[in-house]
Motif scaffolding. Structure first.
Motif, PDB file in Angstrom:
ATOM      1  N   LYS A 151       0.832  -1.203   0.000  1.00 58.95           N
ATOM      2  CA  LYS A 151       0.000   0.000   0.000  1.00 58.95           C
ATOM      3  C   LYS A 151       0.867   1.254   0.000  1.00 58.95           C
ATOM      4  N   ARG A 152       0.392   2.273  -0.739  1.00 57.34           N
ATOM      5  CA  ARG A 152       1.098   3.545  -0.806  1.00 57.34           C
ATOM      6  C   ARG A 152       0.776   4.390   0.428  1.00 57.34           C
ATOM      7  N   CYS A 153       1.639   5.356   0.711  1.00 62.94           N
ATOM      8  CA  CYS A 153       1.347   6.357   1.745  1.00 62.94           C
ATOM      9  C   CYS A 153       0.058   7.066   1.334  1.00 62.94           C
ATOM     10  N   SER A 154      -0.901   7.131   2.227  1.00 61.41           N
ATOM     11  CA  SER A 154      -2.212   7.693   1.883  1.00 61.41           C
ATOM     12  C   SER A 154      -2.170   9.191   1.605  1.00 61.41           C
ATOM     13  N   ARG A 155      -1.033   9.828   1.954  1.00 63.11           N
ATOM     14  CA  ARG A 155      -0.950  11.274   1.776  1.00 63.11           C
ATOM     15  C   ARG A 155      -0.200  11.669   0.491  1.00 63.11           C
ATOM     16  N   CYS A 156       1.047  11.254   0.381  1.00 65.78           N
ATOM     17  CA  CYS A 156       1.838  11.677  -0.778  1.00 65.78           C
ATOM     18  C   CYS A 156       1.774  10.703  -1.952  1.00 65.78           C
ATOM     19  N   LYS A 157       1.390   9.447  -1.691  1.00 61.71           N
ATOM     20  CA  LYS A 157       1.262   8.414  -2.724  1.00 61.71           C
ATOM     21  C   LYS A 157       2.602   8.083  -3.406  1.00 61.71           C
ATOM     22  N   LEU A 158       3.715   8.489  -2.814  1.00 65.73           N
ATOM     23  CA  LEU A 158       5.011   8.316  -3.455  1.00 65.73           C
ATOM     24  C   LEU A 158       5.831   7.167  -2.893  1.00 65.73           C
ATOM     25  N   VAL A 159       5.440   6.623  -1.748  1.00 63.16           N
ATOM     26  CA  VAL A 159       6.177   5.523  -1.129  1.00 63.16           C
ATOM     27  C   VAL A 159       5.219   4.388  -0.803  1.00 63.16           C
ATOM     28  N   ARG A 160       5.775   3.169  -0.682  1.00 63.28           N
ATOM     29  CA  ARG A 160       4.963   1.989  -0.388  1.00 63.28           C
ATOM     30  C   ARG A 160       5.490   1.291   0.857  1.00 63.28           C
ATOM     31  N   TYR A 161       4.604   0.567   1.537  1.00 62.18           N
ATOM     32  CA  TYR A 161       4.989  -0.135   2.762  1.00 62.18           C
ATOM     33  C   TYR A 161       4.424  -1.543   2.761  1.00 62.18           C
ATOM     34  N   CYS A 162       5.207  -2.464   3.361  1.00 58.04           N
ATOM     35  CA  CYS A 162       4.789  -3.862   3.436  1.00 58.04           C
ATOM     36  C   CYS A 162       3.788  -4.083   4.571  1.00 58.04           C
ATOM     37  N   SER A 163       3.747  -3.128   5.533  1.00 58.77           N
ATOM     38  CA  SER A 163       2.845  -3.283   6.676  1.00 58.77           C
ATOM     39  C   SER A 163       2.530  -1.915   7.287  1.00 58.77           C
ATOM     40  N   VAL A 164       1.499  -1.885   8.121  1.00 60.53           N
ATOM     41  CA  VAL A 164       1.127  -0.654   8.825  1.00 60.53           C
ATOM     42  C   VAL A 164       2.239  -0.255   9.791  1.00 60.53           C
ATOM     43  N   ALA A 165       2.884  -1.264  10.405  1.00 57.97           N
ATOM     44  CA  ALA A 165       3.964  -0.995  11.349  1.00 57.97           C
ATOM     45  C   ALA A 165       5.108  -0.249  10.666  1.00 57.97           C
ATOM     46  N   CYS A 166       5.471  -0.684   9.439  1.00 59.68           N
ATOM     47  CA  CYS A 166       6.537  -0.006   8.696  1.00 59.68           C
ATOM     48  C   CYS A 166       6.133   1.421   8.339  1.00 59.68           C
ATOM     49  N   ALA A 167       4.870   1.598   7.955  1.00 58.63           N
ATOM     50  CA  ALA A 167       4.393   2.936   7.601  1.00 58.63           C
ATOM     51  C   ALA A 167       4.489   3.878   8.807  1.00 58.63           C
ATOM     52  N   LYS A 168       4.072   3.417   9.983  1.00 61.94           N
ATOM     53  CA  LYS A 168       4.112   4.255  11.198  1.00 61.94           C
ATOM     54  C   LYS A 168       5.547   4.576  11.600  1.00 61.94           C
ATOM     55  N   GLN A 169       6.418   3.566  11.509  1.00 65.56           N
ATOM     56  CA  GLN A 169       7.808   3.770  11.896  1.00 65.56           C
ATOM     57  C   GLN A 169       8.500   4.766  10.961  1.00 65.56           C
ATOM     58  N   HIS A 170       8.241   4.627   9.677  1.00 65.57           N
ATOM     59  CA  HIS A 170       8.835   5.524   8.689  1.00 65.57           C
ATOM     60  C   HIS A 170       8.331   6.954   8.886  1.00 65.57           C
ATOM     61  N   TRP A 171       7.080   7.082   9.261  1.00 68.56           N
ATOM     62  CA  TRP A 171       6.479   8.396   9.520  1.00 68.56           C
ATOM     63  C   TRP A 171       7.193   9.086  10.689  1.00 68.56           C
ATOM     64  N   ARG A 172       7.430   8.310  11.749  1.00 67.20           N
ATOM     65  CA  ARG A 172       8.092   8.866  12.938  1.00 67.20           C
ATOM     66  C   ARG A 172       9.555   9.232  12.650  1.00 67.20           C
ATOM     67  N   GLU A 173      10.181   8.463  11.768  1.00 67.35           N
ATOM     68  CA  GLU A 173      11.601   8.672  11.487  1.00 67.35           C
ATOM     69  C   GLU A 173      11.858   9.840  10.524  1.00 67.35           C
ATOM     70  N   GLY A 174      10.799  10.501  10.082  1.00 72.74           N
ATOM     71  CA  GLY A 174      11.017  11.683   9.253  1.00 72.74           C
ATOM     72  C   GLY A 174      10.177  11.795   8.004  1.00 72.74           C
ATOM     73  N   HIS A 175       9.479  10.737   7.640  1.00 66.06           N
ATOM     74  CA  HIS A 175       8.679  10.840   6.419  1.00 66.06           C
ATOM     75  C   HIS A 175       7.558  11.862   6.551  1.00 66.06           C
ATOM     76  N   LYS A 176       7.122  12.137   7.802  1.00 72.80           N
ATOM     77  CA  LYS A 176       6.042  13.115   7.986  1.00 72.80           C
ATOM     78  C   LYS A 176       6.471  14.491   7.463  1.00 72.80           C
ATOM     79  N   ASN A 177       7.760  14.817   7.568  1.00 73.59           N
ATOM     80  CA  ASN A 177       8.257  16.090   7.047  1.00 73.59           C
ATOM     81  C   ASN A 177       8.404  16.054   5.528  1.00 73.59           C
TER      82      ASN A 177
END
Length: 294
Positions: A151-177
């Motif tokens: 599934k793609r990031c629901s906001r930017c649609k530019l990145v994909r994640y294998c799980s919700v856990a990976c999406a949340k972790q990536h968000w915290r590590e800086g993807h939110k910016n």
């Protein structure tokens, strides 16, 4: 009339280039049937069977073999060179050779007709080509065969994640910016970029209904390619005919044009990107020149 016919015959005679027997050297006469070629190499002609046999005994049997081998030797390297240097999208995804008779199948991919027909004759009913796996933007794991797309990031649609856990972790590590900046950049630049691309895109890359550069091309029953959203709107309004020919369609089903999508994407990333960059630089250059002039 007789004078006209005589003139035509004279012109035909003047343009006549006679065959020459490769053995005895006799020339074909006007009105006489063409001399027959050697049935093996097709490179020499004879006025009679006797001349053909005599020439064969006198050494043409050796030349004939070498000529046929030479033709084969020329053909094979030529095909090998073409297969080696042809763009990937022009090659059959099964044999990896340059396609001569490309056809679409239900999976939306393009194959060489003889190759995909052989695939189906062996009892296969699944897609022959393998798509490239998705990659998780956080942990880097690859999508496995038969697994659903990441599934793609629901906001930017530019990145994909294998799980919700990976999406949340990536968000915290800086993807939110990055995500915020990417979405803002895309929104600010989208309209201008698309206008430039639509203006300069090759005609074959544009939808034949709204003339915009296609992003999701599909093949319709009329054999033409359209942007999916445009042709679907055409059918939703009650149309059952071809938008281009007006002929009643046997079906309204659509097949993804995978090859066209790849070619358009390649154009966008290379020639299209250069056109957009040049077009965006032009106003800046003009403004700078105006400032210097003032």
């Amino acid at each position: 009339k007789e004078g006209g016919q005589g003139g035509k015959k004279a012109a035909a005679a003047a343009a006549f280039e006679p065959d020459e027997c490769s053995h005895c050297g006799v020339l074909q006469r006007v009105g006489e049937a063409s001399f027959k070629r050697c049935s093996r190499c097709k490179l020499v002609r004879y006025c009679s069977v006797a001349c053909a046999k005599q020439h064969w005994r006198q050494g043409h049997k050796n030349e004939c073999v070498s000529q046929s081998q030479q033709l084969k030797a020329v053909t094979d390297p030529t095909e090998a060179i073409l297969n080696k240097h042809a763009p990937k999208d022009f090659c059959d995804p099964i044999s990896f050779e340059l396609m001569a008779d490309p056809v679409f199948t239900a999976d939306g991919n393009t194959y060489e007709r003889s190759t995909i027909e052989a695939w189906f004759r062996t009892g296969n009913t699944t897609a022959a080509g393998a798509s490239e796996p998705d990659e998780c933007s956080h942990c880097g794991v690859l999508q496995r065969a038969g697994e659903a797309s990441f599934k793609r990031c629901s906001r930017c649609k530019l990145v994909r994640y294998c799980s919700v856990a990976c999406a949340k972790q990536h968000w915290r590590e800086g993807h939110k910016n990055e995500c915020v900046s990417q979405s803002q950049q895309l929104k600010a630049a989208a309209n201008t970029t698309e206008e430039i691309l639509n203006k300069h895109a090759p005609k074959d890359f544009c939808d034949p209904i709204n003339f915009d550069l296609m992003t999701d091309p599909v093949v319709c029953a009329d054999g033409n390619t359209y942007e999916r959203s445009t042709i679907e709107t055409w059918f939703k309004t009650g149309n059952t005919t071809s938008p281009l020919t007006g002929v009643e369609l046997e079906s309204t089903s659509l097949i993804p044009n995978v090859l066209m999508r790849k070619v358009i994407l390649s154009w966008r990333e290379n020639e299209g990107a250069a056109v957009v960059e040049a077009a965006k630089r032009a106003p800046n250059a003009t403004n700078a020149a105006s400032s210097n002039g003032s």
